[in-house]
Structures are given as C-alpha cells and as structure tokens.
Design a protein around this motif. Structure first.
Motif, PDB file in Angstrom:
ATOM      1  N   UNK A 122      84.865  25.670 -27.469  1.00 33.40           N
ATOM      2  CA  UNK A 122      85.481  24.970 -28.589  1.00 33.40           C
ATOM      3  C   UNK A 122      85.957  23.593 -28.176  1.00 33.40           C
ATOM      4  N   UNK A 123      86.961  23.108 -28.884  1.00 36.92           N
ATOM      5  CA  UNK A 123      87.509  21.783 -28.637  1.00 36.92           C
ATOM      6  C   UNK A 123      88.830  21.905 -27.890  1.00 36.92           C
ATOM      7  N   UNK A 124      89.021  21.022 -26.933  1.00 33.09           N
ATOM      8  CA  UNK A 124      90.262  20.955 -26.170  1.00 33.09           C
ATOM      9  C   UNK A 124      90.892  19.587 -26.354  1.00 33.09           C
ATOM     10  N   UNK A 125      92.205  19.557 -26.408  1.00 33.16           N
ATOM     11  CA  UNK A 125      92.958  18.312 -26.479  1.00 33.16           C
ATOM     12  C   UNK A 125      93.773  18.196 -25.194  1.00 33.16           C
ATOM     13  N   UNK A 126      93.658  17.052 -24.518  1.00 31.50           N
ATOM     14  CA  UNK A 126      94.433  16.810 -23.304  1.00 31.50           C
ATOM     15  C   UNK A 126      93.860  17.427 -22.044  1.00 31.50           C
ATOM     16  N   UNK A 127      92.685  18.034 -22.145  1.00 30.93           N
ATOM     17  CA  UNK A 127      91.996  18.654 -21.003  1.00 30.93           C
ATOM     18  C   UNK A 127      90.617  19.100 -21.450  1.00 30.93           C
ATOM     19  N   UNK A 128      89.796  19.556 -20.483  1.00 37.41           N
ATOM     20  CA  UNK A 128      88.466  20.075 -20.805  1.00 37.41           C
ATOM     21  C   UNK A 128      88.293  21.412 -20.096  1.00 37.41           C
ATOM     22  N   UNK A 129      88.663  22.484 -20.782  1.00 29.83           N
ATOM     23  CA  UNK A 129      88.569  23.836 -20.221  1.00 29.83           C
ATOM     24  C   UNK A 129      87.126  24.318 -20.198  1.00 29.83           C
ATOM     25  N   UNK A 130      86.827  25.262 -19.352  1.00 34.36           N
ATOM     26  CA  UNK A 130      85.478  25.828 -19.273  1.00 34.36           C
ATOM     27  C   UNK A 130      84.509  24.844 -18.651  1.00 34.36           C
ATOM     28  N   UNK A 131      83.239  24.899 -19.078  1.00 38.10           N
ATOM     29  CA  UNK A 131      82.265  23.927 -18.600  1.00 38.10           C
ATOM     30  C   UNK A 131      82.628  22.562 -19.169  1.00 38.10           C
ATOM     31  N   UNK A 132      82.512  21.526 -18.349  1.00 34.53           N
ATOM     32  CA  UNK A 132      82.926  20.183 -18.755  1.00 34.53           C
ATOM     33  C   UNK A 132      81.862  19.495 -19.613  1.00 34.53           C
ATOM     34  N   UNK A 133      82.267  18.495 -20.382  1.00 34.23           N
ATOM     35  CA  UNK A 133      81.341  17.688 -21.164  1.00 34.23           C
ATOM     36  C   UNK A 133      80.609  16.698 -20.265  1.00 34.23           C
ATOM     37  N   UNK A 134      81.335  16.073 -19.330  1.00 35.34           N
ATOM     38  CA  UNK A 134      80.738  15.063 -18.456  1.00 35.34           C
ATOM     39  C   UNK A 134      80.871  15.515 -17.002  1.00 35.34           C
ATOM     40  N   UNK A 135      79.762  15.649 -16.333  1.00 32.41           N
ATOM     41  CA  UNK A 135      79.782  16.117 -14.941  1.00 32.41           C
ATOM     42  C   UNK A 135      80.398  15.103 -13.986  1.00 32.41           C
ATOM     43  N   UNK A 136      80.651  13.877 -14.466  1.00 31.55           N
ATOM     44  CA  UNK A 136      81.320  12.884 -13.623  1.00 31.55           C
ATOM     45  C   UNK A 136      82.735  13.322 -13.251  1.00 31.55           C
TER      46      UNK A 136
END
Length: 182
Positions: A122-136
């Motif tokens: 789903x969507x996260x605010x203030x963090x990126x839980x689980x698999x990330x959107x950007x591998x950077x």
C-alpha cells in the motif's frame, strides 16, 4: 494505506503536496511511497537534501526527476506536479518539482501505468515499508524521513465524464482479469 485506498492518479494530471518541517541541518528519507520497485511511485529526499520523484513502470522502466537544489530548512511545502499529455489510461506527461512555490526540478515521464500498480503493498507516509519504490535507498529501508511530515495532499485534476468512463471501464476489465469484482 491499503492498496485500494490510494488516490486514483491514473490517466490524469495530479499533484502531490507535502508540508514538512526540516531541521536546520537538513533532512532525508521518504515523504510518501506507494507500492514498490516492481511498480509504484515515491517522493523522497536524499542525504544531500535533494528532492526526488521516482515512478516505476511495472519494474520495466523507472522514471526519475531530481531537484537541482536542496530543499530549504524550516517549514517547507514541497510539490510534485504531473501534467498529463492527455486524459487517457497510460498517458505520459511532464513532472515538475517545487519547494515553497519555486521550481527546483523537472523531467518527462513518457508513460504511466494504465489502471493500477500490481503490487500488494500500500501507501506509506514518512517511510517506505516492505519492498522499496527506489532501489537507490534500499540499503536504508524503510528510510524514515528525519524531519517531520505534517501533511500530504493529493490534488487530482478532474477529467471529462467520458474520460472517467473509459478509465473506469479499463479498471473493471482489469478487476475481472484478476478474479475480483470492483
């Protein structure tokens, strides 16, 4: 937020605005992230204080726009504006990044996901839980924002009724193909 609760950004122009509090020494981390690198988008600040927008086109193509200058400290309003080429599923467009109303970066997104991202994240605010959107920033996951995210707002440009009907029809076809009724 669960996957089905994410604002319907598909096939239209939209903006993501966030009100932040950035310490004098700066801040880094994810402001908002939806889904993951197999298909998703994120707005985040790197260790140098630069604002990034990442859009993963189903893990096949990734489009990135990066600001040319750091976001300021103090109370800051950042904005990512996507201006669609046309109101239809999968349309491309132009992205502009702003800090306190000043343009700080831009770039092209040749195409977008037609209906929805396939990830179960789903969507996260203030963090990126689980698999990330950007591998950077994968090595820093969940890459929590080190300032304060006060508010995130999605501003969706209305589409003509006929365009909304087309998008809805494609979405329903996708739901049937995935074995669920929308």
């Amino acid at each position: 937020m669960q996957r089905g609760m994410v604002p319907r950004i598909y096939g239209r122009s939209y903006a993501i605005e966030a009100e932040l509090s950035v310490p004098e020494e700066g801040a880094e981390g994810v402001i908002v992230a939806n889904a993951d690198f197999i298909g998703g988008f994120g707005l985040w600040v790197d260790g140098e204080g630069l604002l990034h927008h990442t859009y993963s086109m189903l893990g096949v193509e990734t489009y990135r726009q990066t600001s040319k200058e750091k976001i300021p400290s103090g109370d800051v309003k950042i904005k990512m504006l996507f201006e669609a080429d046309e109101p239809k599923p999968g349309t491309g467009g132009h992205v502009t990044l702003f800090a306190n109303g000043k343009e700080i970066g831009s770039g092209k997104m040749p195409k977008t996901v037609a209906v929805t991202f396939s990830s179960y994240a789903g969507m996260d605010i203030g963090r990126d839980n689980g698999l990330v959107v950007d591998r950077d920033y994968e090595d820093k996951a969940p890459y929590a924002f080190t300032g304060t995210v006060k508010k995130v707002v999605f501003d969706l440009k209305p589409n003509a009724h006929e365009d909304e009907e087309k998008i809805h029809e494609i979405e329903q076809q996708s739901n049937i193909a995935h074995g669920s009724a929308g």
